[in-house]
Design an enzyme around this catalytic site. Structure first.
Site, mmCIF file in Angstrom:
data_model
loop_
_atom_site.group_PDB
_atom_site.id
_atom_site.type_symbol
_atom_site.label_atom_id
_atom_site.label_comp_id
_atom_site.label_asym_id
_atom_site.label_seq_id
_atom_site.Cartn_x
_atom_site.Cartn_y
_atom_site.Cartn_z
ATOM 1 C CE LYS A 27 -1.439 1.979 4.078
ATOM 2 N NZ LYS A 27 -1.527 3.262 4.045
ATOM 3 C CG ASN A 28 2.849 2.897 3.389
ATOM 4 O OD1 ASN A 28 1.119 2.944 3.042
ATOM 5 N ND2 ASN A 28 2.926 2.520 4.782
ATOM 6 N NE ARG A 98 0.560 11.952 7.123
ATOM 7 C CZ ARG A 98 0.763 13.020 7.179
ATOM 8 N NH1 ARG A 98 -0.307 13.629 8.116
ATOM 9 N NH2 ARG A 98 1.969 13.995 7.628
ATOM 10 C CG ASP A 122 -4.440 4.115 9.906
ATOM 11 O OD1 ASP A 122 -5.803 3.844 9.700
ATOM 12 O OD2 ASP A 122 -3.290 3.950 9.638
ATOM 13 C CG ASP A 312 3.392 1.418 9.284
ATOM 14 O OD1 ASP A 312 2.550 2.120 10.140
ATOM 15 O OD2 ASP A 312 2.947 1.548 8.373
HETATM 16 C C1 UD1 Z 1 4.198 6.747 6.075
HETATM 17 C C2 UD1 Z 1 2.966 5.732 6.392
HETATM 18 C C3 UD1 Z 1 2.754 5.075 7.496
HETATM 19 C C4 UD1 Z 1 4.154 4.808 8.231
HETATM 20 C C5 UD1 Z 1 4.638 5.789 8.213
HETATM 21 C C6 UD1 Z 1 6.181 5.779 8.878
HETATM 22 C C7 UD1 Z 1 1.826 5.661 3.860
HETATM 23 C C8 UD1 Z 1 0.865 6.058 2.943
HETATM 24 N N1 UD1 Z 1 1.447 5.894 4.962
HETATM 25 O O1 UD1 Z 1 2.877 7.948 7.117
HETATM 26 O O2 UD1 Z 1 2.651 3.764 6.811
HETATM 27 O O3 UD1 Z 1 3.436 4.395 9.246
HETATM 28 O O4 UD1 Z 1 5.053 6.500 7.222
HETATM 29 O O5 UD1 Z 1 6.897 4.972 8.971
HETATM 30 O O6 UD1 Z 1 2.879 5.635 3.239
HETATM 31 N N2 UD1 Z 1 5.787 14.594 10.814
HETATM 32 C C9 UD1 Z 1 5.914 16.084 10.968
HETATM 33 N N3 UD1 Z 1 6.377 16.392 10.084
HETATM 34 C C10 UD1 Z 1 5.304 16.650 8.527
HETATM 35 C C11 UD1 Z 1 6.071 14.955 8.867
HETATM 36 C C12 UD1 Z 1 6.009 13.805 9.438
HETATM 37 O O7 UD1 Z 1 6.379 16.268 12.557
HETATM 38 O O8 UD1 Z 1 5.100 17.276 7.559
HETATM 39 C C13 UD1 Z 1 5.992 13.154 11.547
HETATM 40 C C14 UD1 Z 1 5.257 12.697 11.945
HETATM 41 O O9 UD1 Z 1 4.303 13.083 12.979
HETATM 42 C C15 UD1 Z 1 5.395 11.570 11.905
HETATM 43 C C16 UD1 Z 1 6.967 11.176 11.396
HETATM 44 O O10 UD1 Z 1 6.939 12.527 11.540
HETATM 45 O O11 UD1 Z 1 5.436 11.110 13.885
HETATM 46 C C17 UD1 Z 1 7.322 10.315 10.317
HETATM 47 O O12 UD1 Z 1 5.684 10.182 9.999
HETATM 48 P P1 UD1 Z 1 6.382 9.727 8.523
HETATM 49 O O13 UD1 Z 1 7.292 9.114 8.205
HETATM 50 O O14 UD1 Z 1 5.829 11.568 7.473
HETATM 51 O O15 UD1 Z 1 4.619 9.386 7.857
HETATM 52 P P2 UD1 Z 1 3.709 9.139 6.303
HETATM 53 O O16 UD1 Z 1 4.359 9.406 5.302
HETATM 54 O O17 UD1 Z 1 2.924 10.273 7.125
#
Ligand code: UD1
Length: 427
Positions: A27-28, A98, A122, A312
C-alpha cells in the site's frame, strides 16, 4: 475518519497453520507510484497492485484530477495521463487518506498550482505536514492554508538543499516528486530510506528522472523537463507489513508457513526481533518460510524509521507479546498516540500497561474471544492475529479500516488453515 457500517470479521482459535500465502504489493508504495503518473503523459501499467480500498480511493482522486484508471486483472492497474490535468482535488474526495497528500508535489511542480484539502488517514494523534510544506517552500512554492485545505502556487520550482529534521516518508516523497522536474539540482538530506521510497525512485528513474543515492539518506535529484519523461510499466514492491502479519499469525497459532514473495532484506530488523522471540526462518530469493516455537519469548522492541522496526509492525508485535513468555516493553518513537488498539487487546485478556510512549506487555497463557473494533489498518490486523490465538469467538468490527490496507486477509488466512470468516452487518 467517518465511521460507516462495514462487515465484521469472525475469528476462532486456529492452528497450527500450514501451507503458503502469497503477499501482494505494498500500500505504502502503490499509492505514491499512482501519484507519480501525474508527472508525465502516457499509459502506465502497475503490476502486483494490492486489491485494497486505498487504491480505489487514490484512483478516484486521480480520476478527478484527469488520470483515468482501469483494472487489467485482479492485480494489474492501467493508468492514463492524457495531459488534461486539473490540479484541484474536489474537497469531498480528499478527506479519506493521508497518502493523497502525495499528489501535492507532482501537481505543483508540473502545473504550477495545487489545491488539496487536509489529508485524512489513520488517526495516530497529530500528523503534521510542516516538513512537506517547508521542503516545497525551499524550492519556491508558496502556500495558503485555511480550514478547508491547502492551496499551493509556484512558477517553475527551483532545485534546493532540503534538510529534514526527521526522515519523514511522505515529505521525502513529496519533495522528491517535485524535484524531478524542477529547475536544477535538489539535495534531500536526512531523507527517509524505506524500501517503498526506493521503489518510487526506481519507477521515476525508468520514466527518465535523474536520481542518485537511492536507498540512502541523501537523495540528489537533477530536474529534467516534463516532456522528456515517459510512461512506464512497473511492478509494486512486496508489502513488508502484510508479510509480517502472516508471520505474526503463525507465531501466535503455531505451525510452519511459506510467505511467498516476502522480501527478507526489507524486513531485517523485524526478522531479527522475531527470531529473538523464538521464530525460525528459512529465507530464499522468493520468500520466507516461518516456523513458530511452542511458545514465543518476550523481547523489548522500539520503533524507528527504516531500517529500524517500523511503527506499522508494532500492533502485531504487541499482539504477539501478549501471549509470549515473560515481559516485553514496546517503545513507540514515531506516533506517541499509536496505542489505541491496546484497549481492544485488553478486552481479549491481554495484560498491557501504557506508560507514556511505552507499552509494558506481560505475556498471559490464554486470550479469550471478545467483540472488538479495529481502530486503524494495522491494529485491525493485530486484532485478527490475536483472535486466532484466543479461545472462543472474536468478532472484529469496523473492518473497513483493515480493507484499506489488506488484500483479502480472510481468504489468505483461511488458506493457511485459520478459522476466519467475513460477515455482513445484517447476517
Ligand atoms: C508513512 C506511512 C505510514 C507509516 C509512516 C511511518 C504511507 C501512506 N504511510 O506515513 O504507514 O506509519 O510512514 O513509517 O506511506 N511528521 C512531521 N511533519 C511532517 C511529516 C511528518 O512532524 O511534515 C512526523 C509525523 O507526525 C511522525 C513522523 O514525522 O511523527 C513520521 O511521519 P512520516 O514518515 O511522514 O509518515 P507518513 O508519510 O505520514
Amino acid at each position: 475518519m467517518v465511521k460507516i457500517e462495514s462487515p465484521r470479521i469472525i475469528v476462532r482459535r486456529s492452528g497450527p497453520l500450514s501451507g503458503s500465502v502469497q503477499v501482494p504489493g505494498a500500500k505504502n508504495s502503490v499509492l505514491k507510484l499512482m501519484a507519480a503518473t501525474l508527472l508525465a503523459e502516457g499509459d502506465y501499467v502497475l503490476t502486483n497492485v494490492p486489491a485494497i480500498t486505498d487504491v480505489h480511493t487514490m484512483a478516484e482522486t486521480l480520476g478527478a484530477l484527469g488520470v483515468s484508471s482501469t483494472w487489467l486483472g485482479p492485480h494489474e492497474l492501467s493508468l492514463t495521463n492524457s495531459g488534461n490535468i486539473t490540479p484541484e482535488v474536489p474537497f469531498e474526495k480528499f478527506d479519506k487518506m493521508r497518502a493523497s497528500l502525495n499528489v501535492l508535489g507532482p501537481l505543483l511542480t508540473h502545473y504550477g498550482s495545487a489545491r488539496i484539502n487536509w489529508p485524512g488517514g489513520d488517526d495516530f494523534g497529530g500528523r503534521p505536514i510542516d516538513m512537506h510544506l517547508r521542503g516545497l517552500e525551499a524550492m519556491g512554492a508558496e502556500f495558503e492554508t485555511s480550514a478547508d485545505g491547502i492551496v499551493g502556487r509556484c512558477t517553475r520550482l527551483v532545485g534546493a538543499e532540503v534538510v529534514f529534521d526527521f526522515p519523514s516518508v511522505g515529505a521525502t516523497e513529496n519533495v522528491l516528486m517535485a524535484a524531478v522536474v524542477a529547475d536544477g539540482v535538489t539535495t534531500i538530506r536526512n531523507a527517509a530510506r524505506e524500501p517503498e521510497i526506493a521503489d518510487l525512485c526506481n519507477m521515476l528513474r525508468k520514466m527518465g528522472c535523474r536520481i542518485d543515492g537511492i536507498g540512502t539518506a541523501t537523495l540528489t535529484i537533477t530536474g529534467v523537463i516534463p516532456s522528456s519523461l515517459q510512461a512506464v510499466t512497473h511492478e509494486v514492491v512486496t508489502d513488508r507489513v502484510q508479510s509480517a502479519t502472516y508471520i505474526a499469525a503463525v507465531g501466535m497459532c503455531g505451525g510452519t508457513i511459506r510467505v511467498a514473495r516476502a522480501n527478507a532484506q526489507h524486513m531485517g530488523m523485524m526478522l531479527t526481533r522475531f527470531t529473538d522471540m523464538g521464530m525460525i526462518f528459512d529465507i530464499d530469493d522468493d520468500g520466507i518460510t516461518a516456523t513458530a516455537p511452542d511458545r514465543l519469548t518476550s523481547v523489548d522492541v522500539s520503533t524507528l524509521p527504516y531500517p529500524g522496526v517500523a511503527t506499522d509492525y508494532k500492533p502485531l508485535v504487541v499482539a504477539m507479546l501478549s501471549m509470549a513468555h515473560g515481559v516485553g516493553i514496546v517503545t513507540e518513537n514515531l506516533y506517541p498516540g499509536r496505542f489505541r488498539y491496546v484497549e481492544e487487546l485488553r478486552a481479549l485478556g491481554a495484560n498491557i500497561e501504557i506508560d507514556g510512549h511505552h507499552a509494558v506487555v506481560r505475556g498471559v497463557e490464554h486470550l479469550s474471544g471478545a467483540t472488538v473494533v479495529a481502530p486503524d489498518i494495522r491494529a485491525g490486523a493485530a486484532l485478527v492475529v490475536a483472535g486466532l490465538a484466543a479461545s472462543g469467538i472474536t468478532e472484529i468490527g469496523d473492518v473497513f479500516h483493515i480493507d484499506r490496507g489488506y488484500d483479502d486477509i480472510v481468504g489468505r488466512l483461511s488458506a493457511l488453515g485459520a478459522s476466519i470468516s467475513r460477515v455482513r452487518p445484517e447476517s
